[in-house]
Structure formats: structure tokens, C-alpha cells
Design a protein around this motif. Structure first.
Motif, PDB file in Angstrom:
ATOM      1  N   TYR A  71       0.874  -1.153  -0.033  1.00  0.00           N
ATOM      2  CA  TYR A  71      -0.214   0.477   0.073  1.00  0.00           C
ATOM      3  C   TYR A  71       1.167   1.189   0.286  1.00  0.00           C
ATOM      4  O   TYR A  71       1.751   0.918   1.013  1.00  0.00           O
ATOM      5  CB  TYR A  71      -0.371  -0.310   1.272  1.00  0.00           C
ATOM      6  CG  TYR A  71      -1.500   1.081   1.769  1.00  0.00           C
ATOM      7  CD1 TYR A  71      -3.121   1.131   1.212  1.00  0.00           C
ATOM      8  CD2 TYR A  71      -1.457   2.291   2.367  1.00  0.00           C
ATOM      9  CE1 TYR A  71      -4.297   2.329   1.101  1.00  0.00           C
ATOM     10  CE2 TYR A  71      -2.195   3.302   2.854  1.00  0.00           C
ATOM     11  CZ  TYR A  71      -3.702   3.273   2.074  1.00  0.00           C
ATOM     12  OH  TYR A  71      -4.210   3.956   2.306  1.00  0.00           O
ATOM     13  N   ARG A  72       0.187   2.606  -0.194  1.00  0.00           N
ATOM     14  CA  ARG A  72       0.902   3.746  -0.192  1.00  0.00           C
ATOM     15  C   ARG A  72       1.593   3.883   0.399  1.00  0.00           C
ATOM     16  O   ARG A  72       2.716   4.707   0.982  1.00  0.00           O
ATOM     17  CB  ARG A  72       0.688   4.607  -1.761  1.00  0.00           C
ATOM     18  CG  ARG A  72       1.686   5.338  -2.110  1.00  0.00           C
ATOM     19  CD  ARG A  72       1.211   6.933  -2.701  1.00  0.00           C
ATOM     20  NE  ARG A  72       1.689   7.606  -2.900  1.00  0.00           N
ATOM     21  CZ  ARG A  72       2.618   8.469  -3.012  1.00  0.00           C
ATOM     22  NH1 ARG A  72       2.058   8.525  -1.967  1.00  0.00           N
ATOM     23  NH2 ARG A  72       3.363   9.205  -3.189  1.00  0.00           N
ATOM     24  N   ILE A  79       6.553   9.364  -5.093  1.00  0.00           N
ATOM     25  CA  ILE A  79       7.144   8.025  -5.039  1.00  0.00           C
ATOM     26  C   ILE A  79       6.349   7.099  -5.230  1.00  0.00           C
ATOM     27  O   ILE A  79       5.357   6.735  -4.788  1.00  0.00           O
ATOM     28  CB  ILE A  79       8.510   7.307  -4.832  1.00  0.00           C
ATOM     29  CG1 ILE A  79       9.455   8.205  -4.214  1.00  0.00           C
ATOM     30  CG2 ILE A  79       8.442   6.362  -4.429  1.00  0.00           C
ATOM     31  CD1 ILE A  79      10.811   8.180  -2.962  1.00  0.00           C
ATOM     32  N   ASP A  80       5.833   6.482  -6.343  1.00  0.00           N
ATOM     33  CA  ASP A  80       4.528   5.709  -6.789  1.00  0.00           C
ATOM     34  C   ASP A  80       5.116   3.909  -6.729  1.00  0.00           C
ATOM     35  O   ASP A  80       6.163   3.077  -7.099  1.00  0.00           O
ATOM     36  CB  ASP A  80       4.538   5.648  -8.144  1.00  0.00           C
ATOM     37  CG  ASP A  80       3.306   6.583  -8.587  1.00  0.00           C
ATOM     38  OD1 ASP A  80       2.892   7.120  -7.743  1.00  0.00           O
ATOM     39  OD2 ASP A  80       3.188   7.037  -9.954  1.00  0.00           O
ATOM     40  N   VAL A  81       4.726   3.471  -5.783  1.00  0.00           N
ATOM     41  CA  VAL A  81       4.404   1.298  -5.497  1.00  0.00           C
ATOM     42  C   VAL A  81       4.049   1.187  -6.420  1.00  0.00           C
ATOM     43  O   VAL A  81       2.813   1.278  -6.083  1.00  0.00           O
ATOM     44  CB  VAL A  81       4.223   1.759  -4.105  1.00  0.00           C
ATOM     45  CG1 VAL A  81       4.865   0.236  -3.574  1.00  0.00           C
ATOM     46  CG2 VAL A  81       4.980   2.575  -3.045  1.00  0.00           C
ATOM     47  N   LYS A  82       4.805   0.101  -6.954  1.00  0.00           N
ATOM     48  CA  LYS A  82       3.961  -0.358  -8.984  1.00  0.00           C
ATOM     49  C   LYS A  82       3.601  -1.884  -8.202  1.00  0.00           C
ATOM     50  O   LYS A  82       5.237  -2.349  -8.244  1.00  0.00           O
ATOM     51  CB  LYS A  82       4.545  -0.038 -10.111  1.00  0.00           C
ATOM     52  CG  LYS A  82       4.399   1.753  -9.955  1.00  0.00           C
ATOM     53  CD  LYS A  82       3.319   2.350 -10.558  1.00  0.00           C
ATOM     54  CE  LYS A  82       2.732   1.729 -11.720  1.00  0.00           C
ATOM     55  NZ  LYS A  82       2.211   2.869 -12.277  1.00  0.00           N
ATOM     56  N   ILE A  83       2.956  -2.010  -8.220  1.00  0.00           N
ATOM     57  CA  ILE A  83       2.935  -3.743  -8.514  1.00  0.00           C
ATOM     58  C   ILE A  83       1.907  -4.043  -9.959  1.00  0.00           C
ATOM     59  O   ILE A  83       1.766  -5.684  -9.742  1.00  0.00           O
ATOM     60  CB  ILE A  83       2.183  -4.604  -6.942  1.00  0.00           C
ATOM     61  CG1 ILE A  83       1.274  -3.634  -7.159  1.00  0.00           C
ATOM     62  CG2 ILE A  83       3.388  -4.516  -5.954  1.00  0.00           C
ATOM     63  CD1 ILE A  83      -0.056  -4.674  -5.691  1.00  0.00           C
ATOM     64  N   MET A 119       4.818   0.814   3.864  1.00  0.00           N
ATOM     65  CA  MET A 119       3.762   0.809   3.169  1.00  0.00           C
ATOM     66  C   MET A 119       2.504  -0.016   3.477  1.00  0.00           C
ATOM     67  O   MET A 119       1.854  -0.655   2.745  1.00  0.00           O
ATOM     68  CB  MET A 119       4.424  -0.526   1.827  1.00  0.00           C
ATOM     69  CG  MET A 119       5.354   0.305   1.355  1.00  0.00           C
ATOM     70  SD  MET A 119       6.479  -1.099   0.058  1.00  0.00           S
ATOM     71  CE  MET A 119       7.519   0.089  -0.651  1.00  0.00           C
ATOM     72  N   LEU A 120       2.445  -0.054   4.896  1.00  0.00           N
ATOM     73  CA  LEU A 120       1.406  -0.919   5.335  1.00  0.00           C
ATOM     74  C   LEU A 120      -0.256   0.205   5.947  1.00  0.00           C
ATOM     75  O   LEU A 120       0.055   1.795   5.526  1.00  0.00           O
ATOM     76  CB  LEU A 120       1.865  -1.302   6.849  1.00  0.00           C
ATOM     77  CG  LEU A 120       2.413  -2.387   7.003  1.00  0.00           C
ATOM     78  CD1 LEU A 120       3.038  -2.371   8.294  1.00  0.00           C
ATOM     79  CD2 LEU A 120       2.517  -3.356   6.153  1.00  0.00           C
ATOM     80  N   ARG A 143      -5.759   5.332  -4.224  1.00  0.00           N
ATOM     81  CA  ARG A 143      -4.467   5.049  -3.586  1.00  0.00           C
ATOM     82  C   ARG A 143      -4.600   4.752  -2.145  1.00  0.00           C
ATOM     83  O   ARG A 143      -4.273   3.698  -1.631  1.00  0.00           O
ATOM     84  CB  ARG A 143      -3.221   5.209  -4.470  1.00  0.00           C
ATOM     85  CG  ARG A 143      -2.929   4.132  -5.341  1.00  0.00           C
ATOM     86  CD  ARG A 143      -1.590   4.443  -5.361  1.00  0.00           C
ATOM     87  NE  ARG A 143      -0.579   3.793  -6.965  1.00  0.00           N
ATOM     88  CZ  ARG A 143      -0.671   4.233  -7.569  1.00  0.00           C
ATOM     89  NH1 ARG A 143      -0.968   5.777  -8.213  1.00  0.00           N
ATOM     90  NH2 ARG A 143      -0.145   4.191  -8.565  1.00  0.00           N
ATOM     91  N   GLY A 144      -5.245   5.946  -1.079  1.00  0.00           N
ATOM     92  CA  GLY A 144      -5.110   5.577  -0.049  1.00  0.00           C
ATOM     93  C   GLY A 144      -7.081   5.244   0.308  1.00  0.00           C
ATOM     94  O   GLY A 144      -6.985   5.119   1.824  1.00  0.00           O
TER      95      GLY A 144
END
Length: 201
Positions: A71-72, A79-83, A119-120, A143-144
Motif C-alpha cells: 500500500y502506498r 514516489i509511486d509504489v507499482k505492483i 507501505m502498510l 490508492r488511499g
């Protein structure tokens, strides 16, 4: 097709592997790895990396995915967290700079525990409602979203985007953000399409 490759007229995209996570550092939106390291209190270990052809310091850092649905959370802006979705791959040429993306070849590293904690999901927190229809702001909002509010939140964000005349690229950002937050791609696309139809009803 052979002629295009011979002329170096190509751009390549590849999906993020299920076992990996990508930290997409975008200096145009304030992305800076030092901000992430300061917030986590640790240095990020060197890892497999792609340097953006934009030539502005943009980077894609590949790490082992720490859990199924990162999770962002508290990762700094820019800074994007991409999965999910696709990442531009070398030797693609950036259309603005004319320069190629390039590999920095290293073994894929594991994220420090302190970074993983960022990221939690933050318990009891709610994403701030955007005051503009910027695709980046709307994607961050999506995302949130917490469980139980994801569908309505995505529908609201997509409606705002349609009202503002956001183009396909902006809508793709919303869909990518919804995937990062647990939607399947087809489910996210249905919600965005439903919001479009509602606008034209």
C-alpha cells in the motif's frame, strides 16, 4: 516491424512481475529517494534499476515484493509504489529528450523492514479529498481508499476526471491506482466506464 526495430523506432513496456515491486521515482512530482530514506530512517540497498530517458533523475527501482498487496501508505509524494501495470523498458527512447532508458544491472534486493512498514495501511486514516481534478491527485486519493469505500471512492474520482475532461492517460492513472489498491483491472475499468456513462446520462 523489422524496419522499425532497425531504425530504433520503438518503445517497450513490460508488466511488473508478481514477485517484484517497483519504486517509480518521479522528480517532476517532487520524487526524491532521500525523502524516503529520511522518513524510513535507513538507506535503500542498491538494486536492479532503470534510469529514465527523460534525463531528469527519474528512476525505476526493482525490489522483491514484501507482501501481496503493498500500500502506498506513508511513502513520500513523487514516489509511486507499482505492483501492477506496465513499466517502460530499455532501450526505449523518451519522446521529449530523445535519450534512451538504460539498465543499471544489479541483483534484485530486499526492501528494509523500515521501508516496508511505510507501505502498510494507516489504521483509521482516510485519504484527503482532492480539491482539484489533477489525475495525479485523484490517483493518490484512490490508492488511499480503505476497504468498504474503494468502489464509491473510485467512482467519485472517475466522475471528477470525466467532468474535467481528463484524457485517456489520466484515466489510466486512476485504473493503475485502483489496481494497486486491490481492484482487478477489468473491475476498475468497469467503474471508470460507469462513471463516464453517468456523466452522459
Amino acid at each position: 516491424m523489422r524496419r522499425m526495430w532497425a531504425d530504433h523506432d520503438y518503445n517497450i513496456g513490460a508488466p511488473v512481475p508478481r514477485s517484484l515491486i517497483v519504486l517509480d521515482v518521479d522528480p517532476r512530482n517532487g520524487g526524491n529517494l532521500q525523502d524516503l530514506e529520511l522518513r524510513a530512517g535507513v538507506e535503500l540497498p542498491p538494486t536492479l534499476e532503470v534510469v529514465s530517458g527523460r534525463r531528469d533523475g527519474g528512476r525505476h527501482l526493482y525490489y522483491m515484493r514484501p507482501f501481496v498487496q503493498p500500500y502506498r501508505g506513508s511513502v513520500p509524494r513523487g514516489i509511486d509504489v507499482k505492483i501492477n501495470g506496465y513499466m517502460v523498458m530499455p532501450p526505449s527512447i523518451h519522446p521529449d529528450s530523445g535519450s534512451p532508458y538504460r539498465w543499471v544491472t544489479r541483483d534484485v534486493a530486499t526492501l528494509p523492514r523500515e521501508v516496508i512498514k511505510l507501505m502498510l495501511p494507516r489504521r483509521g486514516s482516510k485519504p484527503k479529498t482532492p480539491t482539484t481534478a489533477s489525475p495525479v491527485a485523484l490517483a493518490s486519493f484512490v490508492r488511499g481508499l480503505q476497504s468498504g469505500e474503494r468502489h464509491d471512492g473510485l467512482f467519485w474520482a472517475a466522475s471528477r476526471a470525466h467532468e474535467a475532461g481528463v484524457g485517456d492517460r489520466g484515466l489510466e492513472l486512476l485504473i493503475d491506482a485502483a489496481e494497486d489498491n486491490g481492484f482487478s483491472r477489468s473491475e476498475a475499468e468497469r467503474v471508470v466506464l460507469s462513471a463516464r456513462k453517468e456523466q452522459h446520462a
